[in-house]
Design an enzyme around this catalytic site. Structure first.
Site, PDB file in Angstrom:
ATOM      1  N   HIS A   1       1.276   6.965   2.551  1.00  0.00           N
ATOM      2  CA  HIS A   1       0.632   8.419   2.751  1.00  0.00           C
ATOM      3  C   HIS A   1       1.541   9.621   4.467  1.00  0.00           C
ATOM      4  O   HIS A   1       1.673   9.178   4.388  1.00  0.00           O
ATOM      5  CB  HIS A   1      -0.655   8.763   1.906  1.00  0.00           C
ATOM      6  CG  HIS A   1      -1.407   7.340   3.294  1.00  0.00           C
ATOM      7  ND1 HIS A   1      -1.713   8.666   4.699  1.00  0.00           N
ATOM      8  CD2 HIS A   1      -1.778   6.370   3.074  1.00  0.00           C
ATOM      9  CE1 HIS A   1      -2.834   7.028   5.104  1.00  0.00           C
ATOM     10  NE2 HIS A   1      -2.757   6.296   4.692  1.00  0.00           N
TER      11      HIS A   1
ATOM     12  N   HIS B   1       0.880   8.283   7.612  1.00  0.00           N
ATOM     13  CA  HIS B   1       1.409   7.507   7.886  1.00  0.00           C
ATOM     14  C   HIS B   1       3.386   7.237   8.679  1.00  0.00           C
ATOM     15  O   HIS B   1       3.939   7.397   9.287  1.00  0.00           O
ATOM     16  CB  HIS B   1       1.765   5.952   7.138  1.00  0.00           C
ATOM     17  CG  HIS B   1       1.334   5.266   6.651  1.00  0.00           C
ATOM     18  ND1 HIS B   1       1.272   5.413   5.290  1.00  0.00           N
ATOM     19  CD2 HIS B   1       0.307   4.133   7.065  1.00  0.00           C
ATOM     20  CE1 HIS B   1       0.326   3.855   4.924  1.00  0.00           C
ATOM     21  NE2 HIS B   1      -0.607   3.545   6.269  1.00  0.00           N
TER      22      HIS B   1
ATOM     23  N   LYS C   1       0.873  -1.174   0.017  1.00  0.00           N
ATOM     24  CA  LYS C   1      -0.279  -0.016  -0.134  1.00  0.00           C
ATOM     25  C   LYS C   1       0.918   0.674   0.559  1.00  0.00           C
ATOM     26  O   LYS C   1       1.811   1.319   0.698  1.00  0.00           O
ATOM     27  CB  LYS C   1      -0.705   0.008   1.580  1.00  0.00           C
ATOM     28  CG  LYS C   1      -1.624  -1.479   1.221  1.00  0.00           C
ATOM     29  CD  LYS C   1      -3.283  -0.921   0.959  1.00  0.00           C
ATOM     30  CE  LYS C   1      -4.493  -2.255   1.381  1.00  0.00           C
ATOM     31  NZ  LYS C   1      -3.939  -1.639   2.312  1.00  0.00           N
TER      32      LYS C   1
END
Length: 577
Positions: free
Chosen positions: A129, A132, A126
RNA sequence: GUCCACGUAGCUCAGCAGGAUAGAGCGACCGCCUCCUAAGCGGUAGGCCGGAGGUUCGAAUCCCCUCGUGGACGCCA
């Protein structure tokens, strides 16, 4: 010498109160002209049966309160206000900083203790972004803060590398995967097929079944599935590591959920032994009524494990491996209940380390004028944010370099832009209490004025520049212990010294509350007070050569303090900008 | 519905083991580069600290109630 404590001792001598009580009562007056430390006399009113105002004015007359480092003691209302001798204070504080350099603020309070910090923990396959970034930056900063206080820190990246989504990924990759794209940009490719899988799944229910079967094979250790999973994991990690390297973030351990999954049977046995597992609606749970918490599900009704069981296994593993004194989870606030349950189960199971586990939560990263959805692909990748910030910084310093006719090379400009740009982003995450939500907008993220990292770095660079110029002119900063440091007794100089003196305490408070912003605030105050001084006094301009060297010592100390502080936040400094 | 956070200047936030006139930054307005980097500095304007009660010498801070926002509340993590 600790001036606060010294004041407390004076008060103790004169009033007879015990030192601890006095220390607790002593405060910093809200206004500068009220002095540097204050002792409120309310506490004495009852025992002495006098008005606090009277007590204060009587105490102010006592000659027991005089000392060479106290310039004045006066009563103001119910307060006994102490003014320290500015010169003595400056000499004391600056000498310490000049001796210790950037290790200023270091302490031994955590010596011999181990603290585990789990942070970052992105999901494999994933995109990484801006959300995070919160746990990553917080955890990184907390790691450095604890290390500063002498703790041994173990940094753990609890990767999201397990779960049914890997069955989906394996299935999707076999159907639509592009080898070349995977090698080139693994996460983008994995995201692409993941999104496609969900689209196709709506039309073809059979896909769901296949994905479930593939996950089962993965769990059972089937070679092909494990090989694909391993590849996805490694490629993703490679991408994450690029970001980590760029931000100076590192880990001691990348054990993800998959690793702990294998340890779950042990935990289940243990809970069974203690008779804690009960069946409820088909699932195996631990009841936590006595703690006023909902039951914690350990095994789902289909017998498979769940994240709570993984966290239990992980906690035990960590204790067995590291014998931690503190086990910190830097995970978003929405998971607060989950951790309460996990810690409660550990306690119920008689794990002695349960009380040493702590969830350090943080707010949401929200978006202004933007929708945030992974499925729609309109998230802001951290890398994009960093790039934007660096690009904007580059434009600024390039323009500055031109107006100042600096001799910075293109490579140097780029290196500076990288550091300052990254610092700017990092600072937006550590400038406020961590439980606050961050409302993301390009405007505020890329605003480099005021309370920002560029402000701090700018202050540092400007001060370094003065020190360089001074050296060229043959002036060096006064050394630690020099009596000339006593000359630093102007309002702005004194204010600045006070801010520097506050830094070590801020670091301790930051650790105690797991709040890096305690440090960022302290550093910002040092920078602001120094900028005031800079604007009010000429450092290199005066005729007084001795004062000049003393002021250079202040410059040196400010640089050390800012560098030490920004390091704890994960923000670099530069010599020029 | 239950539980948990949060509500302080136009905006973003400090301050909250009760204490002196509630502070910063941004934005607005007005100033300061022949002088050490103006990503800087100074000044002005801007507040019933969500609302109502209570505890006491004293409450932004503690307690109760209330309103508002967000989040969490069993088989996702």
């Amino acid at each position: 010498m600790d001036f606060r404590n010294a004041v407390a001792m004076k008060v103790q001598e004169t009033t007879g109160l015990d030192l601890e009580t006095v220390n607790r009562l002593i405060e910093i007056p809200p206004q500068e002209d009220m002095g540097d430390y204050a002792f409120p006399c309310f506490a004495l009113a009852k025992t002495m049966r006098k008005a606090p105002n009277m007590i204060a004015s009587e105490l102010a007359l006592s000659d027991k309160l005089s000392a060479d480092w106290i310039s004045k003691v006066e009563a103001k209302g119910p307060y006994l206000n102490f003014f320290v001798d500015r010169g003595a204070f400056a000499k004391e504080v600056l000498s310490e900083v000049l001796e210790k350099g950037t290790s200023f603020g270091q302490s031994e309070e955590g010596s011999g203790k181990t603290v585990i910090i789990e942070y970052s923990s992105p999901n494999i396959a994933k995109p990484f972004h801006v959300g995070h970034a919160f746990t990553t930056i917080l955890g990184h900063s907390l790691s450095r803060i604890y290390e500063k206080l002498g703790y041994k820190v173990v940094r753990m990246n609890h990767l999201g590398d397990y779960g049914t989504q890997f069955g989906k990924l394996i299935t999707a990759f076999r159907l639509w995967g592009d080898e070349e794209a995977l090698e080139k940009d693994a996460i983008a490719e994995l995201l692409r097929i993941y999104v496609k899988f969900h689209e196709e799944e709506k039309k073809d229910e059979n896909l769901t079944t296949v994905a479930r079967e593939n996950f089962k094979k993965l769990e059972d250790g089937c070679e092909e599935e494990v090989a694909l999973w391993t590849r996805f994991r490694e490629l993703s990690l490679k991408e994450f590591n690029k970001l980590y390297d760029r931000m100076g973030v590192s880990f001691d351990n990348y054990n993800g959920e998959s690793y702990y999954s294998n340890l779950i049977p042990g935990i289940i046995d243990l809970l069974r032994e203690k008779n804690l597992l009960v069946e409820s609606e088909g699932a195996q749970v631990v009841m936590l009524d006595e703690k006023k918490l909902p039951p914690c599900i350990i095994l789902k009704s289909d017998g498979t494990t769940i994240y709570a069981s993984r966290d239990l296994a992980a906690a035990k593993y960590r204790y067995d491996t590291y014998h931690f004194d503190k086990n910190i989870y830097v995970v978003g606030m929405p998971q607060a209940l989950h951790f309460q349950q996990v810690f409660a189960v550990l306690e119920k199971a008689g794990m002695p380390f349960a009380k040493n586990c702590e969830h350090v939560g943080f707010g949401l990263v929200k978006f202004q004028n933007m929708k945030f959805s992974t499925r729609e692909g309109n998230i802001v990748a951290l890398e994009d944010l960093l790039n934007e910030s660096v690009a904007k910084t580059y434009e600024l310093i390039k323009a500055n370099a031109e107006t100042r006719n600096s001799d910075l090379s293109e490579d140097e400009l780029k290196a500076i832009a990288e550091k300052v740009g990254l610092g700017a982003v990092i600072y937006t995450y550590v400038k406020a209490g961590r439980e606050r939500d961050i409302v993301f907008s390009w405007d505020t993220m890329l605003d480099f004025e005021g309370d920002t990292a560029p402000y701090l770095i700018y202050t540092y660079a400007r001060t370094r520049s003065i020190l360089r110029k001074a050296a060229e002119q043959g002036f060096l900063p006064e050394k630690a212990g020099s009596g000339l440091l006593n000359k630093l007794n102007g309002d702005e100089e004194f204010a600045c010294v006070k801010m520097i003196a506050d830094l070590p305490d801020a670091v301790k408070k930051a650790a105690a509350s797991n709040e890096p912003f305690m440090v960022s605030r302290a550093v910002a105050q040092i920078a602001r007070s120094f900028n005031r001084f800079y604007n009010n006094c000429s450092i290199l301009g005066g005729d007084d050569a001795e004062l000049k060297t003393a002021r250079l010592a202040l410059c040196e100390a400010v640089c050390d303090a800012i560098e030490a502080g920004t390091y704890l936040l994960g923000i670099p400094v530069v010599e020029q900008m």
